[in-house]
Write a protein that holds these residues in place. Sequence first.
Motif, short mmCIF file in Angstrom:
data_model
loop_
_atom_site.label_atom_id
_atom_site.label_comp_id
_atom_site.label_asym_id
_atom_site.label_seq_id
_atom_site.Cartn_x
_atom_site.Cartn_y
_atom_site.Cartn_z
N PRO A 234 0.73 -1.15 -0.09
CA PRO A 234 -0.06 0.21 0.02
C PRO A 234 1.06 1.31 -0.03
O PRO A 234 2.23 1.12 0.14
CB PRO A 234 -0.89 -0.30 1.26
N GLN A 235 0.20 2.17 -0.28
CA GLN A 235 0.88 3.63 -0.18
C GLN A 235 0.52 4.64 1.03
O GLN A 235 -0.74 4.54 1.36
CB GLN A 235 0.66 4.34 -1.71
N CYS B 209 7.65 2.43 6.43
CA CYS B 209 7.36 2.63 4.95
C CYS B 209 8.84 3.32 4.38
O CYS B 209 9.29 3.92 5.29
CB CYS B 209 6.21 3.27 4.58
N GLN C 212 5.86 4.39 0.11
CA GLN C 212 5.59 2.69 0.10
C GLN C 212 5.60 1.89 1.33
O GLN C 212 6.70 1.75 1.83
CB GLN C 212 6.43 2.26 -1.04
N LYS D 64 3.67 -3.96 8.06
CA LYS D 64 2.38 -3.40 8.84
C LYS D 64 2.17 -4.28 10.07
O LYS D 64 2.22 -5.38 10.04
CB LYS D 64 1.05 -3.61 7.92
#
Length: 231
Positions: free
Chosen positions: A62-63, A191, A196, A200
């Motif tokens: 994810p971003q 990130c 990016q 998590k």
Amino acid sequence: MENIKFHQMLTINEAEVQNLYTALNPVSNQFNIHNREEGDDTPWFKRATGKCIVGTFSNTPPQLDFKSLSNKMDSEMTKEEVYQRLTKAKLAYGPYFRGIENISYNRSELVAQIKGCAAIEAEDNGHFIHPGLLDSCFQTMIVFDKNDDVSFVPVSIAKIQCYFSPGTDFICHTRLKSSTADAMIADIIVCDKEGQVAMKIEDVKCQEITSHSVVSCLLYTSPSPRDRQKS
């Protein structure tokens, strides 16, 4: 990985060698990590447990929207302020565990710059994420603690999902989910500088440690004898 629990902190003594034993049950995918001092015939101490998740997961990270996050922050804490406060809380971190460069935060969220010391950057140790830098991500939760002289350490993690290695210079976004007088739960996202997502970490629970646990915590968070020689 999921349902990770840290049952006891591992104390490190320069004069002792600790043997670690990791076992994975191939049926349940549960893992256990034990240790005992080399040459000791006493039972192994259980340090951590958890479960490896087997399945098909998205490989597309994810971003994170840094601009939107930054606009929500209203306070700052420098590296010196962070580690002065942690030292006051009786958490004495060695150079390998002082990865926080600065923190921007509000009452429930923060963005921290995490960077390894020169010795970490010079190593080629094969870590997905260096333990000292992962611990630095947990340390960021100190900004949510209103009591300056209380020590909190991680005791459990609900789930960790990894996309790619963040290296030794990255961003940590921590979001507080709940807190009580003696515990905090937060989600942590690791990130790169472009936003990016590399990792998590969900439902990280940090618990207040009692005064008799402080010595163990100091030893736990300090660098190993080999680390001290390098630094």
